[in-house]
Write a protein that holds these residues in place. Sequence first.
Motif, PDB file in Angstrom:
ATOM      1  N   ALA A  39      20.744 -12.231 -10.666  1.00  9.37           N
ATOM      2  CA  ALA A  39      20.857 -11.072  -9.775  1.00  9.37           C
ATOM      3  C   ALA A  39      22.008 -10.166 -10.210  1.00  9.37           C
ATOM      4  CB  ALA A  39      21.061 -11.538  -8.339  1.00  9.37           C
ATOM      5  N   VAL A  40      23.137 -10.743 -10.562  1.00  9.01           N
ATOM      6  CA  VAL A  40      24.291  -9.945 -10.997  1.00  9.01           C
ATOM      7  C   VAL A  40      23.971  -9.195 -12.288  1.00  9.01           C
ATOM      8  CG1 VAL A  40      26.650 -10.104 -11.892  1.00  9.01           C
ATOM      9  CG2 VAL A  40      26.010 -11.349  -9.830  1.00  9.01           C
ATOM     10  N   VAL A  41      23.285  -9.837 -13.207  1.00  8.10           N
ATOM     11  CA  VAL A  41      22.930  -9.190 -14.473  1.00  8.10           C
ATOM     12  C   VAL A  41      21.974  -8.025 -14.234  1.00  8.10           C
ATOM     13  CG1 VAL A  41      21.676  -9.532 -16.649  1.00  8.10           C
ATOM     14  CG2 VAL A  41      23.367 -11.202 -15.911  1.00  8.10           C
ATOM     15  N   ILE A  42      20.971  -8.225 -13.377  1.00  9.08           N
ATOM     16  CA  ILE A  42      20.007  -7.153 -13.098  1.00  9.08           C
ATOM     17  C   ILE A  42      20.694  -5.980 -12.410  1.00  9.08           C
ATOM     18  CG2 ILE A  42      17.988  -6.551 -11.707  1.00  9.08           C
ATOM     19  CD1 ILE A  42      16.897  -9.357 -12.352  1.00  9.08           C
ATOM     20  N   ILE A  43      21.519  -6.264 -11.424  1.00  8.74           N
ATOM     21  CA  ILE A  43      22.226  -5.182 -10.723  1.00  8.74           C
ATOM     22  C   ILE A  43      23.163  -4.446 -11.674  1.00  8.74           C
ATOM     23  CG2 ILE A  43      23.953  -4.709  -8.936  1.00  8.74           C
ATOM     24  CD1 ILE A  43      22.577  -6.960  -7.294  1.00  8.74           C
ATOM     25  N   GLY A  44      23.839  -5.190 -12.531  1.00  9.35           N
ATOM     26  CA  GLY A  44      24.710  -4.550 -13.516  1.00  9.35           C
ATOM     27  C   GLY A  44      23.938  -3.676 -14.488  1.00  9.35           C
ATOM     28  N   ALA A  45      22.750  -4.138 -14.905  1.00  9.21           N
ATOM     29  CA  ALA A  45      21.927  -3.350 -15.822  1.00  9.21           C
ATOM     30  C   ALA A  45      21.447  -2.068 -15.159  1.00  9.21           C
ATOM     31  CB  ALA A  45      20.729  -4.179 -16.281  1.00  9.21           C
ATOM     32  N   ILE A  46      21.048  -2.161 -13.905  1.00  4.83           N
ATOM     33  CA  ILE A  46      20.610  -0.967 -13.180  1.00  4.83           C
ATOM     34  C   ILE A  46      21.777  -0.005 -13.004  1.00  4.83           C
ATOM     35  CG2 ILE A  46      19.777  -0.120 -10.948  1.00  4.83           C
ATOM     36  CD1 ILE A  46      18.089  -2.700 -10.782  1.00  4.83           C
ATOM     37  N   GLY A  47      22.939  -0.545 -12.681  1.00  2.04           N
ATOM     38  CA  GLY A  47      24.118   0.294 -12.479  1.00  2.04           C
ATOM     39  C   GLY A  47      24.568   1.013 -13.740  1.00  2.04           C
ATOM     40  N   SER A  48      24.358   0.394 -14.884  1.00  2.88           N
ATOM     41  CA  SER A  48      24.788   1.034 -16.132  1.00  2.88           C
ATOM     42  C   SER A  48      23.703   1.927 -16.718  1.00  2.88           C
ATOM     43  CB  SER A  48      25.202  -0.029 -17.153  1.00  2.88           C
ATOM     44  OG  SER A  48      24.087  -0.804 -17.531  1.00  2.88           O
ATOM     45  N   GLY A  49      22.542   1.979 -16.089  1.00  6.29           N
ATOM     46  CA  GLY A  49      21.493   2.894 -16.524  1.00  6.29           C
ATOM     47  C   GLY A  49      20.669   2.392 -17.684  1.00  6.29           C
ATOM     48  N   PHE A  52      14.386  -0.060 -18.384  1.00  6.46           N
ATOM     49  CA  PHE A  52      13.448  -1.166 -18.315  1.00  6.46           C
ATOM     50  C   PHE A  52      12.084  -0.591 -18.664  1.00  6.46           C
ATOM     51  CE2 PHE A  52      16.699  -2.688 -15.330  1.00  6.46           C
ATOM     52  CZ  PHE A  52      16.925  -3.932 -15.874  1.00  6.46           C
ATOM     53  N   GLY A  53      11.660  -0.780 -19.901  1.00  6.02           N
ATOM     54  CA  GLY A  53      10.403  -0.187 -20.334  1.00  6.02           C
ATOM     55  C   GLY A  53      10.551   1.326 -20.371  1.00  6.02           C
ATOM     56  N   ARG A  54       9.678   2.038 -19.672  1.00  6.00           N
ATOM     57  CA  ARG A  54       9.726   3.496 -19.649  1.00  6.00           C
ATOM     58  C   ARG A  54      10.488   4.020 -18.443  1.00  6.00           C
ATOM     59  NH1 ARG A  54       3.511   4.978 -21.283  1.00  6.00           N
ATOM     60  NH2 ARG A  54       3.550   3.852 -23.249  1.00  6.00           N
ATOM     61  N   ILE A  55      10.826   3.153 -17.520  1.00  2.43           N
ATOM     62  CA  ILE A  55      11.487   3.573 -16.284  1.00  2.43           C
ATOM     63  C   ILE A  55      12.995   3.539 -16.486  1.00  2.43           C
ATOM     64  CG2 ILE A  55      11.793   3.078 -13.830  1.00  2.43           C
ATOM     65  CD1 ILE A  55       9.103   1.567 -13.973  1.00  2.43           C
ATOM     66  N   LYS A  56      13.663   4.632 -16.176  1.00  2.00           N
ATOM     67  CA  LYS A  56      15.121   4.668 -16.237  1.00  2.00           C
ATOM     68  C   LYS A  56      15.658   4.705 -14.816  1.00  2.00           C
ATOM     69  CE  LYS A  56      19.048   7.117 -18.209  1.00  2.00           C
ATOM     70  NZ  LYS A  56      19.929   6.124 -17.793  1.00  2.00           N
ATOM     71  N   PHE A  57      16.505   3.738 -14.501  1.00  2.00           N
ATOM     72  CA  PHE A  57      17.079   3.668 -13.161  1.00  2.00           C
ATOM     73  C   PHE A  57      18.375   4.428 -13.110  1.00  2.00           C
ATOM     74  CE2 PHE A  57      14.353  -0.017 -13.348  1.00  2.00           C
ATOM     75  CZ  PHE A  57      13.739   0.015 -12.124  1.00  2.00           C
TER      76      PHE A  57
END
Length: 57
Positions: A39-49, A52-57
């Motif tokens: 969970a921490v890794v996923i949240i960190g990845a989303i936070g740093s932009g 994931f595939g073609r979708i940019k968070f």
Amino acid sequence: MEKKKNANLIKFSIIRILNTISETAAGIYSMVFTVEVIAVVIIGAIGSGIRFGRIKF
């Protein structure tokens, strides 16, 4: 680096103590910790932009 080493030793000690009590308790602790880390890794990845595939968070 020293803090990470100490944290790993503490986690290993907790798992060892739980294993003496019950193998199931040690397994549950390990699974919960793994889910927390993911969970921490996923949240960190989303936070740093990170993309994931073609979708940019």
